[in-house]
Motif scaffolding. Structure first.
Motif, PDB file in Angstrom:
ATOM      1  N   PHE A   1      68.898 -58.046 -33.684  1.00  0.00           N
ATOM      2  CA  PHE A   1      69.383 -57.241 -34.804  1.00  0.00           C
ATOM      3  C   PHE A   1      70.800 -56.761 -34.522  1.00  0.00           C
ATOM      4  O   PHE A   1      70.996 -55.803 -33.758  1.00  0.00           O
ATOM      5  N   PRO A   2      71.833 -57.407 -35.092  1.00  0.00           N
ATOM      6  CA  PRO A   2      73.177 -56.812 -35.027  1.00  0.00           C
ATOM      7  C   PRO A   2      73.210 -55.596 -35.942  1.00  0.00           C
ATOM      8  O   PRO A   2      72.699 -55.642 -37.070  1.00  0.00           O
ATOM      9  N   LEU A   3      73.794 -54.518 -35.484  1.00  0.00           N
ATOM     10  CA  LEU A   3      73.774 -53.271 -36.239  1.00  0.00           C
ATOM     11  C   LEU A   3      75.145 -52.936 -36.808  1.00  0.00           C
ATOM     12  O   LEU A   3      76.174 -53.444 -36.342  1.00  0.00           O
ATOM     13  N   GLU A   4      75.147 -52.071 -37.805  1.00  0.00           N
ATOM     14  CA  GLU A   4      76.386 -51.769 -38.528  1.00  0.00           C
ATOM     15  C   GLU A   4      77.390 -51.003 -37.677  1.00  0.00           C
ATOM     16  O   GLU A   4      78.594 -51.034 -37.952  1.00  0.00           O
ATOM     17  N   ASP A   5      76.915 -50.301 -36.642  1.00  0.00           N
ATOM     18  CA  ASP A   5      77.829 -49.512 -35.809  1.00  0.00           C
ATOM     19  C   ASP A   5      78.374 -50.299 -34.615  1.00  0.00           C
ATOM     20  O   ASP A   5      79.007 -49.730 -33.718  1.00  0.00           O
ATOM     21  N   GLY A   6      78.122 -51.622 -34.584  1.00  0.00           N
ATOM     22  CA  GLY A   6      78.651 -52.451 -33.514  1.00  0.00           C
ATOM     23  C   GLY A   6      77.706 -52.645 -32.347  1.00  0.00           C
ATOM     24  O   GLY A   6      78.007 -53.412 -31.424  1.00  0.00           O
ATOM     25  N   ARG A   7      76.580 -51.945 -32.367  1.00  0.00           N
ATOM     26  CA  ARG A   7      75.578 -52.146 -31.326  1.00  0.00           C
ATOM     27  C   ARG A   7      74.592 -53.224 -31.771  1.00  0.00           C
ATOM     28  O   ARG A   7      74.716 -53.799 -32.844  1.00  0.00           O
ATOM     29  N   TYR A   8      73.591 -53.497 -30.931  1.00  0.00           N
ATOM     30  CA  TYR A   8      72.554 -54.459 -31.301  1.00  0.00           C
ATOM     31  C   TYR A   8      71.241 -54.076 -30.632  1.00  0.00           C
ATOM     32  O   TYR A   8      71.208 -53.276 -29.685  1.00  0.00           O
ATOM     33  N   LEU A   9      70.176 -54.689 -31.116  1.00  0.00           N
ATOM     34  CA  LEU A   9      68.847 -54.503 -30.540  1.00  0.00           C
ATOM     35  C   LEU A   9      68.180 -55.863 -30.422  1.00  0.00           C
ATOM     36  O   LEU A   9      68.216 -56.655 -31.363  1.00  0.00           O
ATOM     37  N   LYS A  10      67.582 -56.124 -29.265  1.00  0.00           N
ATOM     38  CA  LYS A  10      66.792 -57.331 -29.068  1.00  0.00           C
ATOM     39  C   LYS A  10      65.325 -56.948 -28.982  1.00  0.00           C
ATOM     40  O   LYS A  10      64.965 -56.015 -28.255  1.00  0.00           O
ATOM     41  N   LEU A  11      64.509 -57.673 -29.722  1.00  0.00           N
ATOM     42  CA  LEU A  11      63.074 -57.410 -29.748  1.00  0.00           C
ATOM     43  C   LEU A  11      62.348 -58.592 -29.121  1.00  0.00           C
ATOM     44  O   LEU A  11      62.591 -59.744 -29.483  1.00  0.00           O
ATOM     45  N   GLY A  12      61.441 -58.311 -28.171  1.00  0.00           N
ATOM     46  CA  GLY A  12      60.662 -59.381 -27.560  1.00  0.00           C
ATOM     47  C   GLY A  12      61.171 -59.751 -26.186  1.00  0.00           C
ATOM     48  O   GLY A  12      62.089 -59.133 -25.635  1.00  0.00           O
ATOM     49  N   GLY A  13      60.540 -60.786 -25.608  1.00  0.00           N
ATOM     50  CA  GLY A  13      60.877 -61.170 -24.252  1.00  0.00           C
ATOM     51  C   GLY A  13      60.087 -60.398 -23.212  1.00  0.00           C
ATOM     52  O   GLY A  13      60.448 -60.397 -22.031  1.00  0.00           O
ATOM     53  N   GLY A  14      59.024 -59.721 -23.665  1.00  0.00           N
ATOM     54  CA  GLY A  14      58.205 -58.933 -22.748  1.00  0.00           C
ATOM     55  C   GLY A  14      58.322 -57.453 -23.037  1.00  0.00           C
ATOM     56  O   GLY A  14      59.338 -56.973 -23.559  1.00  0.00           O
ATOM     57  N   LEU A  15      57.287 -56.731 -22.696  1.00  0.00           N
ATOM     58  CA  LEU A  15      57.229 -55.295 -22.989  1.00  0.00           C
ATOM     59  C   LEU A  15      58.367 -54.530 -22.339  1.00  0.00           C
ATOM     60  O   LEU A  15      59.051 -53.729 -22.986  1.00  0.00           O
TER      61      LEU A  15
ATOM     62  N   GLY B   1      80.797 -64.578 -28.448  1.00  0.00           N
ATOM     63  CA  GLY B   1      80.652 -65.864 -27.796  1.00  0.00           C
ATOM     64  C   GLY B   1      80.007 -66.901 -28.690  1.00  0.00           C
ATOM     65  O   GLY B   1      79.091 -66.597 -29.446  1.00  0.00           O
ATOM     66  N   THR B   2      80.512 -68.142 -28.607  1.00  0.00           N
ATOM     67  CA  THR B   2      79.932 -69.244 -29.374  1.00  0.00           C
ATOM     68  C   THR B   2      79.123 -70.189 -28.500  1.00  0.00           C
ATOM     69  O   THR B   2      78.638 -71.209 -28.964  1.00  0.00           O
ATOM     70  N   LYS B   3      78.973 -69.847 -27.227  1.00  0.00           N
ATOM     71  CA  LYS B   3      78.074 -70.600 -26.359  1.00  0.00           C
ATOM     72  C   LYS B   3      76.660 -70.118 -26.609  1.00  0.00           C
ATOM     73  O   LYS B   3      76.410 -68.913 -26.732  1.00  0.00           O
ATOM     74  N   ALA B   4      75.697 -71.046 -26.705  1.00  0.00           N
ATOM     75  CA  ALA B   4      74.325 -70.692 -27.065  1.00  0.00           C
ATOM     76  C   ALA B   4      73.744 -69.671 -26.093  1.00  0.00           C
ATOM     77  O   ALA B   4      73.690 -69.885 -24.883  1.00  0.00           O
ATOM     78  N   GLY B   5      73.329 -68.546 -26.641  1.00  0.00           N
ATOM     79  CA  GLY B   5      72.653 -67.509 -25.871  1.00  0.00           C
ATOM     80  C   GLY B   5      71.271 -67.274 -26.436  1.00  0.00           C
ATOM     81  O   GLY B   5      70.905 -67.828 -27.481  1.00  0.00           O
ATOM     82  N   GLU B   6      70.490 -66.431 -25.776  1.00  0.00           N
ATOM     83  CA  GLU B   6      69.131 -66.212 -26.249  1.00  0.00           C
ATOM     84  C   GLU B   6      69.110 -65.583 -27.640  1.00  0.00           C
ATOM     85  O   GLU B   6      68.166 -65.797 -28.408  1.00  0.00           O
ATOM     86  N   HIS B   7      70.167 -64.849 -27.985  1.00  0.00           N
ATOM     87  CA  HIS B   7      70.198 -64.255 -29.323  1.00  0.00           C
ATOM     88  C   HIS B   7      70.389 -65.338 -30.384  1.00  0.00           C
ATOM     89  O   HIS B   7      69.891 -65.194 -31.508  1.00  0.00           O
ATOM     90  N   HIS B   8      71.078 -66.418 -30.041  1.00  0.00           N
ATOM     91  CA  HIS B   8      71.217 -67.534 -30.982  1.00  0.00           C
ATOM     92  C   HIS B   8      69.891 -68.290 -31.149  1.00  0.00           C
ATOM     93  O   HIS B   8      69.685 -68.980 -32.145  1.00  0.00           O
ATOM     94  N   GLN B   9      69.014 -68.204 -30.161  1.00  0.00           N
ATOM     95  CA  GLN B   9      67.751 -68.931 -30.176  1.00  0.00           C
ATOM     96  C   GLN B   9      66.606 -68.096 -30.747  1.00  0.00           C
ATOM     97  O   GLN B   9      65.455 -68.539 -30.746  1.00  0.00           O
ATOM     98  N   SER B  10      66.913 -66.920 -31.231  1.00  0.00           N
ATOM     99  CA  SER B  10      65.899 -66.018 -31.785  1.00  0.00           C
ATOM    100  C   SER B  10      66.054 -65.941 -33.300  1.00  0.00           C
ATOM    101  O   SER B  10      66.879 -66.639 -33.898  1.00  0.00           O
ATOM    102  N   GLY B  11      65.275 -65.082 -33.920  1.00  0.00           N
ATOM    103  CA  GLY B  11      65.514 -64.747 -35.313  1.00  0.00           C
ATOM    104  C   GLY B  11      66.636 -63.727 -35.375  1.00  0.00           C
ATOM    105  O   GLY B  11      66.544 -62.652 -34.767  1.00  0.00           O
ATOM    106  N   ILE B  12      67.708 -64.063 -36.051  1.00  0.00           N
ATOM    107  CA  ILE B  12      68.861 -63.160 -36.180  1.00  0.00           C
ATOM    108  C   ILE B  12      68.694 -62.424 -37.508  1.00  0.00           C
ATOM    109  O   ILE B  12      68.744 -63.032 -38.580  1.00  0.00           O
ATOM    110  N   VAL B  13      68.475 -61.128 -37.437  1.00  0.00           N
ATOM    111  CA  VAL B  13      68.071 -60.366 -38.615  1.00  0.00           C
ATOM    112  C   VAL B  13      69.142 -59.356 -39.003  1.00  0.00           C
ATOM    113  O   VAL B  13      69.506 -58.486 -38.201  1.00  0.00           O
ATOM    114  N   ILE B  14      69.631 -59.482 -40.228  1.00  0.00           N
ATOM    115  CA  ILE B  14      70.556 -58.491 -40.779  1.00  0.00           C
ATOM    116  C   ILE B  14      69.758 -57.616 -41.739  1.00  0.00           C
ATOM    117  O   ILE B  14      69.525 -57.959 -42.900  1.00  0.00           O
ATOM    118  N   ALA B  15      69.278 -56.525 -41.194  1.00  0.00           N
ATOM    119  CA  ALA B  15      68.500 -55.520 -41.921  1.00  0.00           C
ATOM    120  C   ALA B  15      68.446 -54.297 -41.019  1.00  0.00           C
ATOM    121  O   ALA B  15      67.418 -53.995 -40.417  1.00  0.00           O
TER     122      ALA B  15
END
Length: 538
Positions: free
Chosen positions: A94-108, A351-365
């Motif tokens: 989840f890219p956020l409007e304030d320039g931060r982000y959140l990643k969900l998943g990958g383990g608890l 970055g345009t090199k494939a990262g785990e965020h590119h391999q996930s669901g990228i959600v703008i909400a």
């Protein structure tokens, strides 16, 4: 003049989508002669892979795997027939409007660490939240494999309902309360009781509006959140994955399973009508005038399409027609496929090199308020000024989809009204809406707009025209409490049997509803085989 053909089958299926293929497989495996008529030039329904730009292929409608039932995968031997599914390294980014982000998943622990950026309280709540949600999801998994009771069967129906709901009745008070909350509350009310940060609520609340033309404040939207978490990938519950070769790899494997068991599949063969004689369904007439007969007709299409266009009106009781007319469709979905020269370069994670965020669901909400406003806008203007976008880039893990160094992306977007205000047609509005979607992603990844080499647009009307999804509804009907379980599509016909003898339904307009699960097809096959007194899947 109608041409009468002498070919006779035990079963004819209308529609070669994934549920139709699943149903056909079990029927043929039991020894019945089965024929499928599919209107498009290929089987798979909305679960297909197609080239949409020279050299670029993608899952053009359904786009990710989790809900496909393990019994279906195993019993149809889909892995043996070429299906390979890779799980995402993380669920969503989840890219956020304030320039931060959140990643969900990958383990608890990883998700807790992400949540701590926004709330220590929410990170601490996460283990219990997952545990409680999983307890309800497990009940739903078991229920999804059962045939709902038919109230018309009196005591038998009551006993069936009691047995199916017994795990809830015997469960803890926490389980009972969670079931009640998830089936009746809005996603916001449900999540407010667990989390304090807007970021955590948005991360889970997004699932409540996927394929759901509603607000996270709409009562019952919490159930849609639950519906999207009861799946699994390769035995790991609650995760999502990618089918190598796209979603068409699933239905391609299913087609092999069907044909190896004697199913006859006819493509480019749209059905015009169901034949009814002596108050029983007995055949189908194609658009070209050919008529084929069978002892049983099974429809894998939206109930409104079946009863509104394919069934003779005189064969239906007035009350039944009234209730089907009131069956609600329209998931608010706008679907795009884009060919990319490079991966999106996110401001919050460059970055345009494939990262785990590119391999996930990228959600703008980014917040529940954002999602709520999207729905308000759609009702007023036809689509949201700031649309909800989920983007997957499957070419980061699957090099069969795009030329080397380039990529394909699926953009699943909400909220877009099935019918535009002012009688405006989607054919005149889809390009404008698509531009807005591209611009929305570009606000978070500035290189995105200029990286687009080509695009395929499927508005709600486009989804109906291409796949027969009435009002663009990817679920074949709203996933609301009044249209679920024994009431899907309507009360009295939730057991996959139609209102005339010999007619059955096996699509997502039946229990347990939408998503690529295969369960409506498997469950319907069980009831057809039970009626035929043949061995049926348990």
């Amino acid at each position: 003049m109608r041409r009468l053909l002498c070919e006779q089958y035990d079963v004819i299926l209308i529609g070669g989508g994934h549920n139709g293929l699943v149903c056909a497989y079990y029927l043929a495996k039991a020894g019945l002669s089965v024929r499928i008529f599919e209107s498009r030039g290929l089987v798979g329904g909305a679960a297909v892979t197609e080239e949409f730009h020279p050299g670029f292929r993608n899952s053009v409608a359904s786009y990710t795997v989790s809900l496909l039932n393990p019994k279906v995968i195993s019993e149809m031997e889909l892995a043996k027939r070429g299906l390979k599914i890779l799980k995402r390294p993380i669920s969503n980014f989840f890219p956020l409007e304030d320039g931060r982000y959140l990643k969900l998943g990958g383990g608890l622990e990883r998700t807790q660490e992400e949540f701590r950026k926004f709330s220590v309280h929410d990170a601490a709540q996460l283990p219990l939240y997952y545990e409680r949600l999983e307890n309800v999801a497990e009940v739903l998994r078991r229920l999804s494999e059962k045939t709902p009771p038919n109230p018309g069967q009196g005591l038998r129906a009551g006993l069936s309902a009691a047995m199916q709901l017994l795990p809830v009745a015997r469960g803890s008070s926490d389980l009972q309360q969670d079931v009640l909350d998830l089936f009746t509350k809005s996603a916001r009310r449900f999540l407010n009781a667990w989390f304090e940060s807007e970021q955590a609520k948005a991360a889970f609340g997004f699932d409540a509006i996927v394929g759901n033309y509603a607000s996270p404040d709409t009562p019952g939207s919490a159930y849609v959140l639950l519906h999207h978490v009861f799946g699994e990938v390769n035995g790991e519950k609650g995760v999502w994955g990618h089918a190598i070769g796209g979603m068409g790899a699933i239905t391609s494997a299913m087609r092999k399973a069907c044909e190896e068991n004697g199913v006859v599949i006819s493509t480019s063969a749209p059905v015009r009508s169901v034949c009814v004689e002596n108050e029983a369904a007995c055949g189908v007439t194609l658009e070209n005038g050919d008529t084929f007969y069978a002892a049983r007709i099974v429809a894998n299409v939206n109930p409104k399409l079946l009863y509104g266009k394919l069934m003779p009106h005189e064969a239906l009781e007035p009350e039944f027609k009234r209730r089907i007319d009131a069956y609600q469709c329209g998931s608010g979905t706008f679907r795009m496929n884009v060919a990319l020269s490079e991966l999106p370069d996110f401001t919050c994670l460059p970055g345009t090199k494939a990262g785990e965020h590119h391999q996930s669901g990228i959600v703008i909400a980014p917040t529940l308020d954002y999602m709520d406003q999207a729905y308000i806008d759609a009702k007023q203007y036809g689509w949201s000024k700031k649309p909800i976008v989920e983007m997957l880039i499957p070419s980061t893990v699957d090099d069969t989809l795009a030329p080397k160094g380039k990529h394909v992306a699926s953009l699943f977007c909400q909220q877009f009204a099935p019918e535009l205000p002012g009688k405006r047609a989607w054919s005149t509005a889809s390009e404008e809406a698509a531009d807005l979607v591209i611009d929305t992603v570009t606000q978070y990844a500035p290189n995105f707009k200029h990286s687009v080499l080509g695009r395929m647009i499927l508005s709600p009307q486009g989804l109906e025209d291409k796949f027969g999804l009435i009002a663009g509804d990817i679920m074949h009907g709203a996933m609301t409490l009044d249209q679920m379980w024994a009431a899907r599509p309507i009360l009295g016909h939730g057991d996959y049997r139609g209102p005339v003898r010999g007619l059955y339904m096996c699509g997502a307009g039946n229990h347990p509803g939408g998503g690529v699960t295969g369960l409506p097809g498997r469950n319907a096959a069980r009831e057809i085989l039970n009626d035929a007194r043949l061995p049926a899947p348990k």
